[in-house]
Design a protein around this motif. Structure first.
Motif, mmCIF file in Angstrom:
data_model
loop_
_atom_site.group_PDB
_atom_site.id
_atom_site.type_symbol
_atom_site.label_atom_id
_atom_site.label_comp_id
_atom_site.label_asym_id
_atom_site.label_seq_id
_atom_site.Cartn_x
_atom_site.Cartn_y
_atom_site.Cartn_z
ATOM 1 N N SER A 179 0.823 -1.211 0.000
ATOM 2 C CA SER A 179 0.000 0.000 0.000
ATOM 3 C C SER A 179 0.855 1.257 0.000
ATOM 4 O O SER A 179 1.713 1.434 0.878
ATOM 5 N N TYR A 180 0.648 2.095 -1.001
ATOM 6 C CA TYR A 180 1.352 3.385 -1.120
ATOM 7 C C TYR A 180 2.871 3.210 -1.173
ATOM 8 O O TYR A 180 3.611 4.109 -0.778
ATOM 9 N N ALA A 181 3.348 2.074 -1.647
ATOM 10 C CA ALA A 181 4.793 1.831 -1.658
ATOM 11 C C ALA A 181 5.336 1.617 -3.077
ATOM 12 O O ALA A 181 6.407 2.144 -3.406
ATOM 13 N N ALA A 182 4.614 0.857 -3.921
ATOM 14 C CA ALA A 182 5.151 0.572 -5.258
ATOM 15 C C ALA A 182 5.106 1.799 -6.160
ATOM 16 O O ALA A 182 5.535 1.752 -7.311
ATOM 17 N N VAL A 183 4.614 2.916 -5.633
ATOM 18 C CA VAL A 183 4.674 4.194 -6.353
ATOM 19 C C VAL A 183 6.126 4.718 -6.379
ATOM 20 O O VAL A 183 6.478 5.542 -7.218
ATOM 21 N N TRP A 184 6.966 4.202 -5.472
ATOM 22 C CA TRP A 184 8.369 4.652 -5.414
ATOM 23 C C TRP A 184 9.201 3.825 -6.381
ATOM 24 O O TRP A 184 9.210 2.594 -6.315
ATOM 25 N N LEU A 185 9.896 4.525 -7.270
ATOM 26 C CA LEU A 185 10.682 3.849 -8.303
ATOM 27 C C LEU A 185 11.953 3.256 -7.711
ATOM 28 O O LEU A 185 12.417 3.660 -6.641
ATOM 29 N N ARG A 186 12.519 2.346 -8.461
ATOM 30 C CA ARG A 186 13.781 1.714 -8.043
ATOM 31 C C ARG A 186 14.924 2.720 -8.134
ATOM 32 O O ARG A 186 15.772 2.779 -7.264
ATOM 33 N N HIS A 187 14.950 3.475 -9.205
ATOM 34 C CA HIS A 187 15.963 4.519 -9.406
ATOM 35 C C HIS A 187 15.268 5.787 -9.864
ATOM 36 O O HIS A 187 14.223 5.714 -10.513
ATOM 37 N N SER A 222 7.025 -9.332 -11.639
ATOM 38 C CA SER A 222 7.748 -10.593 -11.879
ATOM 39 C C SER A 222 8.230 -11.187 -10.562
ATOM 40 O O SER A 222 8.122 -12.404 -10.334
ATOM 41 N N LEU A 223 8.764 -10.309 -9.696
ATOM 42 C CA LEU A 223 9.287 -10.799 -8.417
ATOM 43 C C LEU A 223 8.168 -11.349 -7.540
ATOM 44 O O LEU A 223 8.305 -12.388 -6.898
ATOM 45 N N ARG A 224 7.046 -10.634 -7.542
ATOM 46 C CA ARG A 224 5.926 -11.092 -6.696
ATOM 47 C C ARG A 224 5.310 -12.369 -7.266
ATOM 48 O O ARG A 224 4.879 -13.247 -6.521
ATOM 49 N N ALA A 225 5.274 -12.473 -8.596
ATOM 50 C CA ALA A 225 4.735 -13.691 -9.223
ATOM 51 C C ALA A 225 5.557 -14.897 -8.783
ATOM 52 O O ALA A 225 5.021 -15.985 -8.545
ATOM 53 N N ARG A 226 6.853 -14.687 -8.650
ATOM 54 C CA ARG A 226 7.743 -15.777 -8.231
ATOM 55 C C ARG A 226 7.501 -16.137 -6.771
ATOM 56 O O ARG A 226 7.530 -17.307 -6.392
ATOM 57 N N GLU A 227 7.252 -15.130 -5.941
ATOM 58 C CA GLU A 227 7.141 -15.368 -4.493
ATOM 59 C C GLU A 227 5.779 -15.933 -4.070
ATOM 60 O O GLU A 227 5.675 -16.611 -3.052
ATOM 61 N N LEU A 228 4.741 -15.595 -4.847
ATOM 62 C CA LEU A 228 3.392 -16.062 -4.473
ATOM 63 C C LEU A 228 3.250 -17.560 -4.717
ATOM 64 O O LEU A 228 3.801 -18.100 -5.672
ATOM 65 N N ARG A 229 2.465 -18.191 -3.865
ATOM 66 C CA ARG A 229 2.090 -19.583 -4.116
ATOM 67 C C ARG A 229 0.974 -19.602 -5.161
ATOM 68 O O ARG A 229 0.211 -18.622 -5.276
ATOM 69 N N VAL A 230 0.852 -20.697 -5.847
ATOM 70 C CA VAL A 230 -0.264 -20.848 -6.790
ATOM 71 C C VAL A 230 -1.572 -20.689 -6.010
ATOM 72 O O VAL A 230 -1.737 -21.273 -4.936
ATOM 73 N N GLY A 231 -2.465 -19.868 -6.543
ATOM 74 C CA GLY A 231 -3.738 -19.605 -5.855
ATOM 75 C C GLY A 231 -3.635 -18.446 -4.865
ATOM 76 O O GLY A 231 -4.644 -18.050 -4.286
ATOM 77 N N GLY A 232 -2.423 -17.903 -4.673
ATOM 78 C CA GLY A 232 -2.246 -16.765 -3.765
ATOM 79 C C GLY A 232 -2.739 -15.473 -4.402
ATOM 80 O O GLY A 232 -3.065 -15.427 -5.595
ATOM 81 N N ARG A 233 -2.822 -14.432 -3.588
ATOM 82 C CA ARG A 233 -3.311 -13.129 -4.064
ATOM 83 C C ARG A 233 -2.341 -12.030 -3.666
ATOM 84 O O ARG A 233 -1.694 -12.115 -2.609
ATOM 85 N N LEU A 234 -2.290 -10.998 -4.508
ATOM 86 C CA LEU A 234 -1.507 -9.798 -4.215
ATOM 87 C C LEU A 234 -2.440 -8.599 -4.350
ATOM 88 O O LEU A 234 -3.074 -8.429 -5.398
ATOM 89 N N VAL A 235 -2.536 -7.798 -3.286
ATOM 90 C CA VAL A 235 -3.374 -6.593 -3.310
ATOM 91 C C VAL A 235 -2.438 -5.387 -3.288
ATOM 92 O O VAL A 235 -1.622 -5.251 -2.383
ATOM 93 N N VAL A 236 -2.555 -4.551 -4.312
ATOM 94 C CA VAL A 236 -1.672 -3.389 -4.417
ATOM 95 C C VAL A 236 -2.523 -2.122 -4.394
ATOM 96 O O VAL A 236 -3.555 -2.052 -5.064
ATOM 97 N N VAL A 237 -2.089 -1.163 -3.595
ATOM 98 C CA VAL A 237 -2.818 0.100 -3.441
ATOM 99 C C VAL A 237 -1.838 1.226 -3.783
ATOM 100 O O VAL A 237 -0.698 1.235 -3.309
ATOM 101 N N PHE A 238 -2.306 2.148 -4.590
ATOM 102 C CA PHE A 238 -1.446 3.264 -5.023
ATOM 103 C C PHE A 238 -2.144 4.593 -4.773
ATOM 104 O O PHE A 238 -3.381 4.655 -4.869
ATOM 105 N N PRO A 239 -1.369 5.653 -4.551
ATOM 106 C CA PRO A 239 -1.971 6.973 -4.721
ATOM 107 C C PRO A 239 -2.334 7.080 -6.199
ATOM 108 O O PRO A 239 -1.501 6.819 -7.060
ATOM 109 N N GLY A 240 -3.572 7.409 -6.515
ATOM 110 C CA GLY A 240 -4.039 7.290 -7.885
ATOM 111 C C GLY A 240 -3.721 8.502 -8.748
ATOM 112 O O GLY A 240 -3.408 9.584 -8.257
ATOM 113 N N LEU A 241 -3.821 8.269 -10.044
ATOM 114 C CA LEU A 241 -3.675 9.336 -11.033
ATOM 115 C C LEU A 241 -4.934 9.260 -11.895
ATOM 116 O O LEU A 241 -5.239 8.200 -12.451
#
Ligand SMILES: C[S@@+](CC[C@H](N)C(=O)[O-])C[C@H]1O[C@@H](n2cnc3c(N)ncnc32)[C@H](O)[C@@H]1O
Length: 401
Positions: A179-187, A222-241
């Motif tokens: 939540s409100y984190a993947a808005v920050w770029l790697r570089h 890609s990284l999260r796809a690798r870490e999740l188990r099959v059938g798992g879920r990822l919920v991502v929340v962003f400040p919107g545009l």
């Protein structure tokens, strides 16, 4: 913030010249098309420490709250493995933890209704190594709202590592929350002439940010796809545009930008330091978030279950309309800006003492400016739920013995 005027020593001419000379190298590198590495701005994206983020991050808390129904649905629909192995919840970009308590509690409650009270649940909070983990551990130990308070079979952990790396071994995570984190770029890919926010840039600079943001989003997925188990879920929340490209924070950012200009004129910030002040936050439009998934709504093993943009009410403005206390409104908006964005801006200043004085002065000036022009934040929250699919069984694999 005290009402006392804040004194900050003007920078000396030799220091300014040295820093300008250093900047010439950076600009020359930029002209050659080289990326400005994370090493140039070492601590970008880390929130203000000493528990400041927890105190002043009510806007992200509000955004996270709007996403709770989707997190609960995800916890109800993910594939629970039979057996007794612990279930793993990952909190990517936890910061100091206060805003993670409600979502983790909600997710655990939904999982408990499915697996009972005996199954162990591991909650792993992930943030950058420079995050204020002391405050996070304090929250996990003492906060009245902590998710483990009435559940002895919940086990909190923390990892100081970028989510642009592998954080977990393959297929370990049942439910991810970011939540409100993947808005920050790697570089940070480029300096932003005349501003510090990516939403304000144009031309080649805009193109550099767009490219970095597209690459980082694919890497994150890609990284999260690798870490999740099959059938798992990822919920991502962003400040919107919004589709028109508005974040709702434009008045705040433009006021801060004007103040930075004044601080340069007053010679409390060097022109070179100012040029290096860039936020690595990049709000994405819905179309940019969906772009990797294509028409099939599928990227690698992840498929999109939900993606929506909502208006986010500004609690400070609601209170101001009730009590008319403009000082309180200005303080809350300025403290929000300081806790989230000022550490990244201040990282352009090498001296720790000057960084602190810069933060104090910027907050003080910003509060004054915001009190003169009271306005609400018309911001947005973007929510997304992704499900990890089982690998497709090819006809040849099916027929092989
Ligand atoms: C605005 S805070 C969000 C905190 C909390 N999730 C919330 O909703 O309030 C963003 C957090 O993301 C973290 N962050 C940014 N880039 C990161 C990265 N590459 N890896 C891990 N955490 C990161 C920052 O350090 C910061 O603590």
């Amino acid at each position: 913030m005290s009402g006392e005027p804040i004194r900050i020593d003007p920078i000396s001419q030799p220091q300014a010249e040295a820093e300008d000379a250093a900047l010439e190298v950076t600009e020359a590198q930029q002209r050659q098309g080289e990326q400005m590495s994370a090493a140039t701005i070492p601590t970008h994206g880390v929130m203000e420490g000493g528990g400041s983020y927890n105190l002043h991050a009510r806007i992200p808390a509000g955004g996270g709250n709007l996403a709770l129904p989707y997190l609960e649905d995800a916890a109800r629909s993910l594939a629970v493995r039979p057996g007794t192995d612990p279930l793993v919840l990952a909190d990517y970009g936890s910061s100091q933890g206060k805003n993670s308590m409600a979502p983790m509690r909600a997710a655990i409650r939904c999982l408990r209704s499915r697996v009972g009270n005996e199954r162990a649940v591991m909650v792993v909070h992930v943030d950058q190594h420079a995050n204020d983990f002391n405050t996070l551990f304090d929250v996990l130990h003492n906060d009245a709202e902590r998710y483990s308070v009435d559940d002895p079979n919940v086990f909190p952990f923390a990892i100081g590592r970028s989510f642009y790396e592998n954080v977990f071994p393959r297929e370990q995570v049942d439910l991810g929350w970011c939540s409100y984190a993947a808005v920050w770029l790697r570089h940070i890919p480029a300096l932003i002439p005349g501003h510090f926010a990516s939403v304000a840039c144009t031309g080649e600079v805009r193109a550099a940010f767009d490219l970095q943001a597209a690459d980082d989003w694919r890497l994150f997925l890609s990284l999260r796809a690798r870490e999740l188990r099959v059938g798992g879920r990822l919920v991502v929340v962003f400040p919107g545009l919004s589709d028109e490209g508005a974040t709702g924070f434009e008045p705040l950012f433009n006021s801060a930008n004007e103040i930075l200009g004044e601080m340069v004129d007053e010679r409390v910030v060097g022109a070179d330091e100012r040029k290096r002040m860039v936020l690595g936050a990049y709000p994405r439009r819905r179309a940019q978030l969906l772009e990797p998934f294509g028409r099939e709504d599928q990227f690698q093993s992840l498929s999109v279950e939900h993606c929506a943009l909502f208006d986010l009410p500004d609690g400070a403005w609601t209170d101001y309309q009730l009590d008319g206390n403009v000082e309180s409104l200005g303080s809350r908006h300025a403290a929000f800006f300081r806790a989230i964005f000022v550490p990244s801006l201040a990282s352009a200043i090498s001296d720790a003492g000057r960084r602190l004085a810069f933060a104090d002065l910027l907050e003080q000036k910003l509060k004054r400016r915001l009190c003169e022009r009271p306005a609400p934040f018309h911001s947005f929250v973007q929510t997304m739920v992704l499900a990890k699919q089982a690998p497709a069984v090819t006809p040849s694999a099916r027929s092989s013995p």
